[in-house]
Design a protein around this motif. Structure first.
Motif, PDB file in Angstrom:
ATOM      1  N   ALA A  72      37.181  42.132  39.649  1.00 12.94           N
ATOM      2  CA  ALA A  72      35.436  42.031  40.453  1.00 12.94           C
ATOM      3  C   ALA A  72      34.517  42.476  39.441  1.00 12.94           C
ATOM      4  N   GLY A 107      33.716  40.465  36.722  1.00 14.17           N
ATOM      5  CA  GLY A 107      33.192  39.111  37.976  1.00 14.17           C
ATOM      6  C   GLY A 107      34.260  37.555  37.664  1.00 14.17           C
ATOM      7  N   VAL A 160      36.267  35.930  39.736  1.00 15.59           N
ATOM      8  CA  VAL A 160      36.389  35.561  40.964  1.00 15.59           C
ATOM      9  C   VAL A 160      37.808  34.867  41.129  1.00 15.59           C
ATOM     10  N   CYS A 183      40.153  38.140  41.413  1.00 15.52           N
ATOM     11  CA  CYS A 183      40.592  39.099  42.402  1.00 15.52           C
ATOM     12  C   CYS A 183      40.967  38.836  42.963  1.00 15.52           C
ATOM     13  N   GLN A 184      40.607  37.665  43.461  1.00 13.17           N
ATOM     14  CA  GLN A 184      41.006  37.159  44.906  1.00 13.17           C
ATOM     15  C   GLN A 184      42.590  36.975  45.212  1.00 13.17           C
ATOM     16  N   LEU A 193      32.986  41.915  44.704  1.00 15.87           N
ATOM     17  CA  LEU A 193      32.704  40.713  43.876  1.00 15.87           C
ATOM     18  C   LEU A 193      31.490  39.571  44.460  1.00 15.87           C
ATOM     19  N   ASP A 194      31.941  40.305  45.783  1.00 15.19           N
ATOM     20  CA  ASP A 194      30.232  39.062  46.817  1.00 15.19           C
ATOM     21  C   ASP A 194      29.293  40.055  46.266  1.00 15.19           C
ATOM     22  N   SER A 219      28.076  40.996  43.939  1.00 15.10           N
ATOM     23  CA  SER A 219      27.930  40.593  42.071  1.00 15.10           C
ATOM     24  C   SER A 219      27.323  39.202  42.129  1.00 15.10           C
ATOM     25  N   ARG A 220      28.019  38.797  43.334  1.00 15.80           N
ATOM     26  CA  ARG A 220      27.540  37.077  43.592  1.00 15.80           C
ATOM     27  C   ARG A 220      25.905  37.027  44.348  1.00 15.80           C
TER      28      ARG A 220
END
Length: 924
Positions: A659, A662, A664, A667-668, A697-698, A700-701
């Motif tokens: 995360a 970055g 994605v 991480c998921q 992660l959310d 950073s997005r």
């Protein structure tokens, strides 16, 4: 006349492994025969190394050849020319093509078994002419196996012919065992077969073993085979299905196949009795020192000259004071081929000359193996040796020694104790399967309440690392309660483990319940480890309640006491206390010590937990490549030792690292796996960490709302789904997400709790994040003042570069909105440089967006940004920039050096650089 042979041989059904050089030599010899140049080869080796298989392979690949094959037989060794007669019998009709004198001489010799001494040369030349005549129609291959068992006359005739095959279409291949003295077939090129490399033995197992062969069993078979293919196949054939799968322990020692053992013992049995006795002692000794073997042989007048017959036959050599078996399998064959009575006598003799102080494991083994019946006095001696062995060599040797002591112990209750001790030591060493087997033997023997409670404690400790955390907490609490009347120390240990399991589950109620019973057990004059455990336990309990002012002194006392600790478990507890104090440098130091201590003491069961908390300190301080490597190592060791709880925790840490970088998809995927595993075992700690990773992660997005709802769900998450400490540690991200979504009341509530904790523990990094939260909740110059305070605290800390960069990003965004682009630009550039250095791609993107919003171009070209690298490439680039070699990077990341080299080429191309020096300059 092709493939004429004395007996039918089926084609090989599997590939020949590890003999590429020998196959090339034999293929060249066949080529020489086809082209009329002739050739001869002698293959020699010890038993089981594959010379017969090579001969079979040669026969089966000799397309277009006439093949004559035979093997020497010991029973016919006294019949002159019997071997030659068997070899040539399939082609006797060709004798009619020879001139009369030569035909008659050869026929007479093969019929009568010899000729006059004056006719020997004529006989040999007649044989050479006969072989040339047989090869007239198509090339001829002669295969002579076990040539050392041929009668002398046949061997002499064939050797004569083999030396004169030049200019013929004949190839002769001999195979023989190794022997002392001159070559068996003088003048013929000898190819000695050496033991196979481990890779080839692995390949043989892949070809022959069932698909469910356990990796640990495979490794054990390869080690025991010493490069001998016949040995490894014999071991495999002797195993049950359960042993092949690794469910049952392997025989110790692994039994050699009967034929291989007999072949190994043949030269040994020809030795003088005194020499055989010394070799038997040497085979049973772990380190066969010659002077001790001579003492054990009970011969005051014996000297090393007694070993000369074995040295002359090439069976052993004396290296200084050490007896070395040239073929390690001979050592096993001697031990396995000796009657039980003689073995026990030999072990007793070795026990009498073994120093129990400096070689306790050896002394215990010989004492136990030399005993005829259980004996309490001998059992006590072996148990004492086990205690000594643990101090000198670690828990696994001590476990084996305690198991031997248990076997000698007549009293059932005492035997239970020793088996339980052996089980726990095996578990500490990382062998969970063996530990479970020993505990299963101990359980039905327990007589007293104390023994039953100890067995239950060990079993519960096993379960706490590989079962439902809440169930483990309840079970350990019950065991601790039972132990209180019998043993305060063990009761405390059980209750601390119960509290730890409750903490993994995120269950403060069960944690407090265990602490309430445990803390009063500890007295002021108790040893430091007990006092550390009490302070740690009580401090954590009070901290769970949010009373940080009163928990901090207790946790600091646990940290202080940790400087006296040498056991990994106490160091891990101190590391957890350090985490609750927000002291990442101390956590990194103490958990690194715990890992080193666990490995040096052989207590591998503690390595996964120590690595888990080391990872926390590393990614909090921005050491992401190191954190990723540590988490990967922890994941591997957790799985190898059967500790699924810590495997889940390390996977959650890897999700958080992905995360931050970055990545994605990674991480998921990891977070989903953690959620599934945590749900099965009620693991609130990794479950909360996975949710935190997704929230990071959310954020950073740019998806603050999703991060807010994700983190808010942790506020009311019960045991198995959340964790009180994680609710505290996630507060800075929760405040940021709440402010961005307009949920200021949630933000203020969370911020108040976090600030109380930060002020209580006085951690610069925690105070920095608290000031950042104040800045997010404030406006105008007040907000700027809070951000400046946060940055000053970050500088004091000096060990949280990523969080400092995030503070600079948030401060820069605030200044941009306040229309102060000059001040914003400085902070945003600093944040961008840090994010690029750590490969935090999504935060790089956010920072660039802020710079574009104030009308500022990015510094430098886009190409060199490490944000273009994959997560694995970023990790490799960071390690290389820190000076690691390809081999060191490969070992750190569990990939091959070739893979590292491949990734480096991609890194250089993406970053538009040419060397490791350029990479170091870019990243450092």
């Amino acid at each position: 006349m092709s493939n004429v042979t004395e007996r039918y041989t089926e084609p090989l059904s599997v590939r020949l492994r590890g003999r590429d050089a020998e196959q090339r030599i034999l293929a060249e010899a066949l080529g020489d025969a086809r082209s009329g140049r002739g050739a001869s080869v002698l293959l020699t080796s010890g038993p089981g190394l594959g010379k017969t298989t090579l001969l079979e392979h040669t026969r089966n690949t000799a397309g277009g050849f006439t093949v004559l094959h035979m093997a020497g037989v010991a029973d016919e060794a006294d019949f002159p020319l019997s071997g030659l007669q068997r070899l040539l019998r399939p082609v006797e009709p060709v004798l009619d093509r020879l001139p009369e004198p030569r035909r008659e001489l050869l026929c007479a010799a093969l019929t009568r078994g010899g000729v006059a001494e004056t006719d020997r040369f004529a006989l040999y030349t007649s044989l050479l002419d006969f072989l040339a005549e047989v090869s007239a129609d198509q090339p001829l291959l002669l295969c002579v196996d076990d040539a050392d068992l041929l009668d002398d006359a046949s061997l002499a005739a064939l050797a004569f012919a083999a030396r004169r095959l030049t200019g013929t279409r004949v190839v002769a291949v001999f195979a023989a065992g190794e022997g002392p003295g001159s070559a068996l077939v003088p003048g013929v090129a000898e190819q000695v077969l050496v033991p196979l490399e481990d890779r080839a033995i692995h390949d043989i197992l892949t070809d022959r073993a069932p698909a469910h062969l356990s990796s640990s069993v495979r490794a054990a078979l390869v080690r025991a085979a010493h490069g001998n293919p016949a040995a490894v196949l014999g071991f495999l054939a002797a195993l049950t299905t359960e042993q092949v799968q690794g469910d049952h322990s392997l025989p110790d020692p692994l039994p050699l196949a009967g034929r291989l053992r007999a072949a190994q013992l043949a030269p040994y049995q020809e030795l003088p009795e005194r020499t055989r006795q010394i070799l038997l002692l040497g085979a049973l000794a772990a380190e066969p020192r010659v002077h001790l073997l001579l003492d054990a042989a009970d011969g005051p007048h014996l000297s090393v000259t007694e070993l000369e017959p074995a040295e002359e036959r090439g069976l052993v050599r004396v290296d200084g004071d050490t007896l070395v078996f040239v073929d390690p399998l001979l050592r096993e064959a001697v031990a396995q081929g000796t009657p039980a009575g003689r073995l026990r006598e030999a072990h007793r003799a070795l026990a009498a000359v073994t120093d129990r102080e400096y070689a306790p494991v050896e002394f215990a083994r010989h004492t136990a193996c030399g005993a005829d019946v259980p004996d309490a006095e001998l059992a006590d001696q072996v148990a004492a040796a086990a205690r000594r062995a643990k101090r000198l060599e670690g828990p696994m040797p001590a476990s084996f020694t305690n198991e031997r002591a248990a076997a000698l112990t007549p009293d059932l209750d005492e035997r239970t104790c020793r088996l339980a001790t052996a089980s726990f030591e095996s578990y500490l060493a990382g062998d969970s399967a063996r530990a479970a087997r020993l505990l299963g033997q101990a359980r039905p023997l327990a007589v007293s309440d104390r023994r039953r409670a100890i067995v239950a404690l060990i079993e519960a400790e096993f379960d706490m690392r590989d079962s439902n955390a809440i169930d483990a907490a309840e079970r350990l609490y019950a065991v601790g309660s039972d132990l209180v009347p019998h043993d305060r120390d063990l009761a405390l240990r059980a209750l601390v483990r119960s509290a730890d399991s409750a903490s993994y589950a995120g269950d403060p109620v069960r944690h407090a319940k265990a602490a309430e019973l445990a803390v009063p057990l500890v007295r002021p004059d108790d040893p430091a480890p007990m006092r550390l455990a009490a302070n740690y336990l009580e401090g954590c309990t009070i901290s769970f309640r949010g009373d940080y002012a009163n928990s901090t002194p207790l946790l600091r006392e646990a940290v202080r006491l940790s400087h006296e600790m040498t056991a990994p478990s106490e160091m891990v507890w101190a590391g957890i206390a350090g985490l609750r104090l927000g002291d990442a440098p101390f956590v990194r130091t103490i958990t690194s010590r715990a890992v080193e201590a666990a490995r040096s003491r052989g207590e591998h069961a503690f390595v996964p937990s120590a690595l888990a908390f080391l990872v926390f300190s590393e990614f909090w301080s921005g050491r992401f490549p190191s954190a990723a490597g540590t988490a990967l190592a922890g994941l591997r060791t957790s799985r190898e030792s059967g500790q699924s709880i810590w495997a889940t925790q390390h996977l959650a840490s890897l999700a958080m690292i992905a995360a931050i970088q970055g990545d994605v998809d990674t991480c998921q995927i990891r977070a989903r796996a953690v959620t599934a595993q945590a749900g099965e075992n009620s693991l609130g700690l990794p479950s909360a960490l996975a949710a935190w990773a997704l929230a990071v992660l959310d954020l950073s997005r740019g998806n603050a709302a999703e991060a807010f709802f994700r983190l808010r769900s942790l506020v009311h998450a019960g045991p198995g789904h959340g964790h009180p400490t994680m609710r505290l540690l996630t507060a800075p991200h929760f405040v940021e997400a709440a402010v961005r979504t307009g949920e200021t009341e949630w933000a203020r509530t969370s911020q108040a709790g976090y600030r109380r904790w930060a002020e209580a523990v006085e951690s610069p990094s925690a105070l920095a994040l608290a000031a950042r939260g104040d800045g997010l909740l404030a406006a105008g110059e007040e907000a700027a003042d809070h951000f400046e305070v946060a940055l000053s605290q970050h500088r004091v800390c000096g060990d949280d570069d990523v969080e400092q960069a995030r503070t600079q990003l948030l401060f820069g965004a605030h200044l941009r909105r306040a229309r102060l682009p000059g001040r914003a630009r400085e902070h945003l550039y600093n944040a961008l440089e840090t994010f690029e250095r750590f490969g935090a791609r999504l935060w790089v993107r956010q920072t660039r967006a802020e710079l574009r919003a104030i009308g500022t171009a990015d510094r430098g070209p886009e190409t060199p940004s490490t944000g273009e690298l994959t997560a694995q490439q970023q990790q490799i680039a960071r390690l290389v920039a820190e000076g690691a070699t390809n081999r060191e990077v490969a070992a750190h990341m569990f990939i091959s050096p070739r893979t590292v080299e491949h990734h480096l080429r991609g890194i250089f191309r993406k970053l538009n650089i040419r060397s490791r020096v350029d990479l170091a300059r870019l990243l450092n």
